[in-house]
Design an enzyme around this catalytic site. Structure first.
Site, PDB file in Angstrom:
ATOM      1  N   HIS A 192       0.867   5.113   1.197  1.00 57.50           N
ATOM      2  CA  HIS A 192       0.226   6.113   2.057  1.00 57.50           C
ATOM      3  C   HIS A 192       0.291   7.461   1.344  1.00 57.50           C
ATOM      4  CE1 HIS A 192       0.272   3.753   5.921  1.00 57.50           C
ATOM      5  NE2 HIS A 192       1.285   3.160   5.337  1.00 57.50           N
ATOM      6  N   HIS A 224       0.842  -1.199   0.000  1.00 56.83           N
ATOM      7  CA  HIS A 224       0.000   0.000   0.000  1.00 56.83           C
ATOM      8  C   HIS A 224       0.872   1.241   0.000  1.00 56.83           C
ATOM      9  CE1 HIS A 224       0.599  -1.487   4.082  1.00 56.83           C
ATOM     10  NE2 HIS A 224       0.688  -0.226   4.456  1.00 56.83           N
TER      11      HIS A 224
HETATM   12  P1  AMP Z   1       1.592   0.142   7.352  1.00 57.90           P
HETATM   13  O1  AMP Z   1       1.844   0.369   8.811  1.00 57.90           O
HETATM   14  O2  AMP Z   1       2.475   0.910   6.444  1.00 57.90           O
HETATM   15  O3  AMP Z   1       1.547  -1.345   7.035  1.00 57.90           O
HETATM   16  O4  AMP Z   1       0.150   0.741   7.073  1.00 57.90           O
HETATM   17  C1  AMP Z   1      -1.030   0.080   7.362  1.00 57.90           C
HETATM   18  C2  AMP Z   1      -2.048   1.149   7.557  1.00 57.90           C
HETATM   19  O5  AMP Z   1      -3.343   0.585   7.464  1.00 57.90           O
HETATM   20  C3  AMP Z   1      -1.963   1.832   8.919  1.00 57.90           C
HETATM   21  O6  AMP Z   1      -1.743   3.227   8.726  1.00 57.90           O
HETATM   22  C4  AMP Z   1      -3.308   1.531   9.552  1.00 57.90           C
HETATM   23  O7  AMP Z   1      -3.806   2.601  10.328  1.00 57.90           O
HETATM   24  C5  AMP Z   1      -4.180   1.264   8.339  1.00 57.90           C
HETATM   25  N1  AMP Z   1      -5.327   0.420   8.604  1.00 57.90           N
HETATM   26  C6  AMP Z   1      -5.339  -0.758   9.259  1.00 57.90           C
HETATM   27  N2  AMP Z   1      -6.578  -1.248   9.305  1.00 57.90           N
HETATM   28  C7  AMP Z   1      -7.370  -0.370   8.644  1.00 57.90           C
HETATM   29  C8  AMP Z   1      -8.762  -0.306   8.354  1.00 57.90           C
HETATM   30  N3  AMP Z   1      -9.603  -1.272   8.734  1.00 57.90           N
HETATM   31  N4  AMP Z   1      -9.237   0.752   7.658  1.00 57.90           N
HETATM   32  C9  AMP Z   1      -8.392   1.736   7.263  1.00 57.90           C
HETATM   33  N5  AMP Z   1      -7.070   1.734   7.504  1.00 57.90           N
HETATM   34  C10 AMP Z   1      -6.553   0.700   8.200  1.00 57.90           C
END
Ligand code: AMP
Length: 177
Positions: A165, A163
């Site tokens: 950001h 993903h």
């Molecule tokens: P990373 O830490 O780079 O793997 O990013 C994962 C991101 O997904 C984090 O910023 C979380 O806050 C976000 N995240 C996890 N679960 C959800 C969800 N159900 N809806 C929206 N964002 C989420």
């Protein structure tokens, strides 16, 4: 040359910690007060710094389905801001800036993180970045924004479905931590 690792002289608490753990805090550790409008509530994050780190260090990287598969299948709610044939983007549940959007491929195809990229992924990687540009415009981030791809435990990745950001709506800092 300069000695590294345990031979190096400590320069202070944080540099000692960084050398000791081999760990660099993620971008969202150093976020400061947003300057612009709050497009998302809790834009400085509800979780503590320790739990952010714990969340990122806890999972063992693997190719199992993640929470993002449930979001793609609409099995759990999300605030979708952009969708096309290949890409889905939704607001981060724990925003680290007034605008914080997560952009993912609808089909993971083994791309748990950027470090798993193969040549066949070049197109989807381009699609993710191009979607980021389109969404940034849609969100009114004319003054600029930050794109982040966390990879692996040291990169503080917590969800193993690649993903991008998209962060904006306030002044970012550099270096990112
Ligand atoms: P990373 O830490 O780079 O793997 O990013 C994962 C991101 O997904 C984090 O910023 C979380 O806050 C976000 N995240 C996890 N679960 C959800 C969800 N159900 N809806 C929206 N964002 C989420």
């Amino acid at each position: 040359g300069t000695p590294r690792g345990s031979e190096a002289k400590p320069e202070g608490q944080s540099s000692k910690l960084i050398r000791y753990r081999g760990f660099r805090p993620p971008v969202h550790f150093i976020y400061q007060a947003p300057g612009g409008d709050h497009h998302q509530p809790g834009a400085r994050g509800g979780r503590s710094m320790a739990s952010e780190k714990d969340a990122a260090l806890a999972p063992v990287p693997n190719d199992n389905p993640t929470i993002f598969d449930k979001i793609i299948k609409k099995e759990i709610p999300s605030t979708v801001v952009y969708e096309d044939e290949k890409v889905l983007a939704f607001r981060d549940i724990n925003p680290q800036a007034p605008t914080h959007i997560v952009i993912i491929p609808k089909v993971k195809d083994g791309l748990t993180g950027l470090s798993k990229a193969e040549e066949r992924h070049v197109e989807i990687l381009g699609c993710l970045l191009y979607a980021a540009k389109v969404i940034a415009k849609q969100e009114g981030l004319e003054d600029g924004y930050r794109i982040v791809i966390n990879d692996g435990p040291s990169g503080c990745q917590s969800v193993y479905h690649i993903h991008v950001h998209l962060l904006g709506g306030r002044q970012m800092n550099w270096p990112p931590g």
